[in-house]
Design an enzyme around this catalytic site. Sequence first.
Site, mmCIF file in Angstrom:
data_model
loop_
_atom_site.group_PDB
_atom_site.id
_atom_site.type_symbol
_atom_site.label_atom_id
_atom_site.label_comp_id
_atom_site.label_asym_id
_atom_site.label_seq_id
_atom_site.Cartn_x
_atom_site.Cartn_y
_atom_site.Cartn_z
ATOM 1 N N ASN A 97 44.441 26.819 14.559
ATOM 2 C CA ASN A 97 43.660 27.795 15.327
ATOM 3 C C ASN A 97 42.693 28.442 14.351
ATOM 4 O O ASN A 97 43.034 29.394 13.649
ATOM 5 C CB ASN A 97 44.596 28.833 15.961
ATOM 6 C CG ASN A 97 43.868 29.771 16.911
ATOM 7 O OD1 ASN A 97 42.635 29.857 16.903
ATOM 8 N ND2 ASN A 97 44.618 30.496 17.715
ATOM 9 N N ARG A 146 42.550 24.584 18.756
ATOM 10 C CA ARG A 146 42.062 25.496 19.786
ATOM 11 C C ARG A 146 40.538 25.556 19.696
ATOM 12 O O ARG A 146 39.972 25.763 18.629
ATOM 13 C CB ARG A 146 42.631 26.889 19.577
ATOM 14 C CG ARG A 146 42.107 27.909 20.589
ATOM 15 C CD ARG A 146 42.413 29.321 20.152
ATOM 16 N NE ARG A 146 41.921 30.298 21.121
ATOM 17 C CZ ARG A 146 41.405 31.473 20.788
ATOM 18 N NH1 ARG A 146 41.316 31.820 19.526
ATOM 19 N NH2 ARG A 146 40.996 32.309 21.723
ATOM 20 N N HIS A 196 41.445 32.657 27.610
ATOM 21 C CA HIS A 196 42.907 32.787 27.473
ATOM 22 C C HIS A 196 43.632 31.729 28.309
ATOM 23 O O HIS A 196 44.778 31.916 28.717
ATOM 24 C CB HIS A 196 43.388 34.182 27.909
ATOM 25 C CG HIS A 196 42.968 35.292 27.005
ATOM 26 N ND1 HIS A 196 42.686 36.548 27.473
ATOM 27 C CD2 HIS A 196 42.789 35.347 25.667
ATOM 28 C CE1 HIS A 196 42.341 37.342 26.479
ATOM 29 N NE2 HIS A 196 42.395 36.621 25.363
ATOM 30 N N ARG A 214 36.302 46.058 23.729
ATOM 31 C CA ARG A 214 35.345 45.579 24.720
ATOM 32 C C ARG A 214 35.430 46.425 25.985
ATOM 33 O O ARG A 214 36.505 46.844 26.394
ATOM 34 C CB ARG A 214 35.604 44.117 25.074
ATOM 35 C CG ARG A 214 35.461 43.163 23.911
ATOM 36 C CD ARG A 214 35.782 41.742 24.344
ATOM 37 N NE ARG A 214 36.112 40.904 23.199
ATOM 38 C CZ ARG A 214 36.992 39.910 23.225
ATOM 39 N NH1 ARG A 214 37.640 39.629 24.338
ATOM 40 N NH2 ARG A 214 37.240 39.202 22.137
ATOM 41 N N GLU A 226 50.585 30.323 22.713
ATOM 42 C CA GLU A 226 49.424 29.451 22.886
ATOM 43 C C GLU A 226 49.513 28.214 22.001
ATOM 44 O O GLU A 226 49.088 27.122 22.403
ATOM 45 C CB GLU A 226 48.152 30.243 22.593
ATOM 46 C CG GLU A 226 47.895 31.352 23.596
ATOM 47 C CD GLU A 226 46.783 32.296 23.181
ATOM 48 O OE1 GLU A 226 45.650 32.098 23.650
ATOM 49 O OE2 GLU A 226 47.054 33.224 22.401
#
Length: 372
Positions: free
Chosen positions: A8, A65, A154, A215, A356
């Site tokens: 990743n 990823r 996601h 964010r 993940e």
Amino acid sequence: MSKVLVLNSGSSSIKYRLYDGDRVVDKGIVERIGEPGGGPSDHTGAIQQILSELDLTGLAVVGHRVVHGGRRFTAPTLVDDAVLAAIADLVPLAPLHNPANLAGIEVARRALPDVPQVAVFDTAFHHTLPDATATYAIDREVAQRYDIRRYGFHGTSHAYVSRRSAELLDRPYEEINTITLHLGNGASACAVAGGRSVATSMGMSPLEGLVMGTRSGDLDPAIVFHLRREGGLGVDEIDDLLNHRSGLLGLSGVNDMRELLARRTAGDEAAALAFDVYCRRITGYVGAYYALLGRVDAVTFTAGVGEHAAPVRATALAGLDRLGITVDPDRNAGSGDRLISPDGAEVAVCVIGTDEEREIARAARTMVADGS
């Protein structure tokens, strides 16, 4: 050959996990890549460091990823030169993420030329979004010209957690409807019907949707024009404001939920307001997705905040009793993968740790086994 290496790659770090079958046999992270006085000078050095420390005997595949797959990549994909070029073409849609993902793939291909490399895209799980969900109400030709649509993110987390929810409930995955809430520094909601993503809160970019650590999430687009016309802010300044200086950080001065909760408990009004805004946004999405799905079997919390912040879970779902959604305080205060709804609740409320990397490993292994 049963080993799978998952990489990743970020702009300044690379997380890795090595699986032998379903078992994690090694894992870690190389940080501060290219930073003065930090770690390796570049991704080549970082991956060389990782590979030198691992026993790769029997390595079957490397899974990577990749944040953005655009319209083209709707499933895990075996990497070749054409795939690399296509991922590079998508950089304008993910300028902060895809370049780092590309760097990791390129270095791993050179270092392990005989091992298949598989790209697993964050956006791929959401390729099942109906057109009515994926389409923004702007001029069609403009949208097509600039690839403007809802892509969602996601995806590996929502896929893993929705599948684990079915396992926890001992129900067939293809028969249950789940609302998954990935709440970390980045946050998104997803409505999953029978294993298919049918709605998700992030859009063309990861900026839309829930309130996040830094964010803003949803806001009136006219705010951007107002900041430009009245405040004189440039495009890059507004981008920085909404992505890096908004959310919990902008409202309270901190983006770590643990510190926010401590300040709220101590009576900090800014922290209390930030918490309320954060939770109310989640409540709204849960209600909207309930209406969209028509029937909900589970609401599942995951990621750092979702797994560990009991007050967020309780507050975000407060007042939804008439929809059959309730939280048991004692179960909510526990730990680990579990149900936190009362016995007999119409809708199961779950807490499940996301993984993940395991989802990427599963996808990469499946692709090689299928001979794709």
